[in-house]
Enzyme design. Sequence first.
Site, mmCIF file in Angstrom:
data_model
loop_
_atom_site.group_PDB
_atom_site.id
_atom_site.type_symbol
_atom_site.label_atom_id
_atom_site.label_comp_id
_atom_site.label_asym_id
_atom_site.label_seq_id
_atom_site.Cartn_x
_atom_site.Cartn_y
_atom_site.Cartn_z
ATOM 1 N N SER A 105 0.852 -1.189 0.000
ATOM 2 C CA SER A 105 0.000 0.000 0.000
ATOM 3 C C SER A 105 0.880 1.229 0.000
ATOM 4 O O SER A 105 2.041 1.191 0.451
ATOM 5 C CB SER A 105 -0.896 0.007 1.238
ATOM 6 N N TYR A 124 0.312 0.258 10.843
ATOM 7 C CA TYR A 124 -0.156 -0.166 9.525
ATOM 8 C C TYR A 124 0.907 0.132 8.465
ATOM 9 O O TYR A 124 1.230 -0.730 7.623
ATOM 10 C CB TYR A 124 -1.462 0.546 9.173
#
Length: 314
Positions: free
Chosen positions: A158, A183
């Site tokens: 990502s 994350y």
Amino acid sequence: MAIIQHKIGSGFGAHSTADDVLAGIDLSGKTVLITGGYSGLGLEATRALVRAGAYVVVPARRPAVAEEALRGIPRTEVGELDLADLGSVEAFSDRFLQSGRLIDIVITNAGVMAYPDERVGPGWEAHFAINHLGHYALVNRLRPALSPDAARVVSVASAGHFLSDIRWDDPHFRDGYDHWLAYGQSKTANALFAVHLNALGVRAFSVHPGSILTPLQRRIPREEQIAQGWIDRDGRQARGFKTPAQGAATAVWAATEPRLEEYGGAYCQDCDIAEMAATDDMLIGGVKPWAIDPASASRLWALSAELTGLDAFS
């Protein structure tokens, strides 16, 4: 070996769908394993791969939910797998290996985002454990099933990797937990995993699917999604966000594009190899140097091997 990061002119782009990139590609007789292939981007990828002729194995933490989601989609099967539990990873892998089948494509797609401070296994931070270590263990366990000289592994990373390099001194956030940094670190780990796996002889890529609203964001409060600019007060998603079918396209492209053979380890976005990031704007994207650094990739592999007790490739 340095990773080559420049566009190759794929002919596809941000608006291409998984079906678009598979047009003309025959996957008959190929077996694909895709974690989380029953929800969000994973489900769209599963549908497109099946339409192209593939047989798709979907490991799932919630097998009953997965079976319902895949109902009516031919050539799919569900297996129970909890990436947070290395015992579950071992059990799933053993069952698959006992079947004697080979895997042509692995897409490590499942993941979590913006969890509160949660610990799994021996106290591992949940993002790092689920998004990275669980998939690291799975691919290592399944090494005997990877099709010799032909398998591809696609790690769904990502643009969240912009948020954090690997925190080498504290990867499990024993001090000062931040759910976005956690994350981000896990997404950097996803990219570095592909870099080193490729160096070890298995063609591997990482991908940024784009900005898409899926069940991945289910734990993020609505007010925070508004503050992030993802949705407005009426719940409408922001301009520039992709549909799930568009979001699934880059992973499917990386898994099947013949011209990528020369570019192993690369980070991809919008159905092409990404350029190096020129700004800190995640919506523009690109890849930060720390996410494709071979030395960091080797160091992360060694750390992952130490934590999991697994290293089937080195």
